[in-house]
Design a protein around this motif. Sequence first.
Motif, PDB file in Angstrom:
ATOM      1  N   HIS A   1     -13.295 -43.031  31.337  1.00  0.00           N
ATOM      2  CA  HIS A   1     -12.275 -42.093  30.855  1.00  0.00           C
ATOM      3  C   HIS A   1     -12.095 -40.903  31.787  1.00  0.00           C
ATOM      4  CE1 HIS A   1     -15.994 -40.235  29.391  1.00  0.00           C
ATOM      5  NE2 HIS A   1     -15.332 -39.099  29.334  1.00  0.00           N
ATOM      6  N   GLU A   2     -13.050 -40.693  32.705  1.00  0.00           N
ATOM      7  CA  GLU A   2     -12.956 -39.548  33.608  1.00  0.00           C
ATOM      8  C   GLU A   2     -12.398 -39.909  34.980  1.00  0.00           C
ATOM      9  OE1 GLU A   2     -16.591 -36.749  31.967  1.00  0.00           O
ATOM     10  OE2 GLU A   2     -17.027 -38.241  33.508  1.00  0.00           O
TER      11      GLU A   2
ATOM     12  N   TYR B   1      -7.312 -37.480  27.554  1.00  0.00           N
ATOM     13  CA  TYR B   1      -6.980 -37.142  26.172  1.00  0.00           C
ATOM     14  C   TYR B   1      -6.479 -38.373  25.420  1.00  0.00           C
ATOM     15  CZ  TYR B   1      -7.349 -32.330  27.772  1.00  0.00           C
ATOM     16  OH  TYR B   1      -7.817 -31.157  28.280  1.00  0.00           O
ATOM     17  N   ALA B   2      -5.750 -39.251  26.106  1.00  0.00           N
ATOM     18  CA  ALA B   2      -5.278 -40.481  25.461  1.00  0.00           C
ATOM     19  C   ALA B   2      -6.456 -41.381  25.093  1.00  0.00           C
ATOM     20  CB  ALA B   2      -4.299 -41.215  26.379  1.00  0.00           C
ATOM     21  N   VAL B   3      -7.463 -41.434  25.951  1.00  0.00           N
ATOM     22  CA  VAL B   3      -8.656 -42.241  25.663  1.00  0.00           C
ATOM     23  C   VAL B   3      -9.383 -41.677  24.445  1.00  0.00           C
ATOM     24  CG1 VAL B   3     -10.872 -43.053  26.549  1.00  0.00           C
ATOM     25  CG2 VAL B   3      -8.896 -42.930  28.071  1.00  0.00           C
TER      26      VAL B   3
ATOM     27  N   ALA C   1     -17.151 -29.867  24.516  1.00  0.00           N
ATOM     28  CA  ALA C   1     -17.772 -29.323  25.722  1.00  0.00           C
ATOM     29  C   ALA C   1     -17.225 -29.988  26.981  1.00  0.00           C
ATOM     30  CB  ALA C   1     -19.287 -29.504  25.647  1.00  0.00           C
ATOM     31  N   ASP C   2     -16.870 -31.266  26.868  1.00  0.00           N
ATOM     32  CA  ASP C   2     -16.368 -31.998  28.029  1.00  0.00           C
ATOM     33  C   ASP C   2     -14.973 -31.522  28.429  1.00  0.00           C
ATOM     34  OD1 ASP C   2     -16.175 -33.893  30.061  1.00  0.00           O
ATOM     35  OD2 ASP C   2     -15.401 -35.425  28.720  1.00  0.00           O
ATOM     36  N   VAL C   3     -14.088 -31.343  27.451  1.00  0.00           N
ATOM     37  CA  VAL C   3     -12.698 -30.991  27.763  1.00  0.00           C
ATOM     38  C   VAL C   3     -12.499 -29.484  27.931  1.00  0.00           C
ATOM     39  CG1 VAL C   3     -11.863 -33.023  26.542  1.00  0.00           C
ATOM     40  CG2 VAL C   3     -12.020 -30.837  25.330  1.00  0.00           C
TER      41      VAL C   3
END
Length: 229
Positions: A129-130, A142-144, A184-186
């Motif tokens: 996803h990254e 964000y779609a994932v 935390a990731d986004v």
Amino acid sequence: MNKSPTPSPQDKPKQKVEAPMATSRRPKWLRLSSITKICLGVFGIEFLIGGSAELFGIPVRELVRDPAAEYGFPVYGGAFSTIGLVILGAASILLIVGSFGISSPLKRVMQLGGVLSACMTIDDAFMLHEQVLPGVFGISEYAVYLMYFCGALYLYVETWRIADAYLLSAAHAAAFFLCVSVTADVSGLYGGFAFWFEDFAKLSGYVAILAFAIHAARRNLQTAPPAEN
């Protein structure tokens, strides 16, 4: 002495003639067990990911995260990520294999949970996803996350119908900690503390998923009748 009448052929009980059991026409080497098929499927997906990365020129360092090289951590700094992947992978296998051959209301829940956990395991292991999905297929991160949210919501509704307090409690814990990890990731935070915070929250969510899988499999084995052929 009166002799008992000899039963006529029509009066004799008819013996049930069983039809011969159907045998598979496939060669023996194609009759693989369920776990073998799962292992072959995982290997095929990993091979496809590696081949796609090589084909589209994605560096290996963008497929797997090395906190020791990225943040100057000790070599065992990525142990928590590895442990998390092992836990989540074990949960997915337990859910998928535990749903085979048994007819139960939990069957759909275990299958959905197993497939979703397997997708998350492969995604997290190779950072799909990254890097891969946005860079190669143009699918945003964000779609994932939205697809995962929809799958998790559907799984939660099916779990709610089972009305098992333990399963719902594990689902709530998994949802909370994974939402913390995604936040935390986004958020764009970077550095050693951000890495630890995200990974610890993710690990806690994975432990909750494993608890969900263990309880579902145990309840399935205890209460489910044998599946009808």
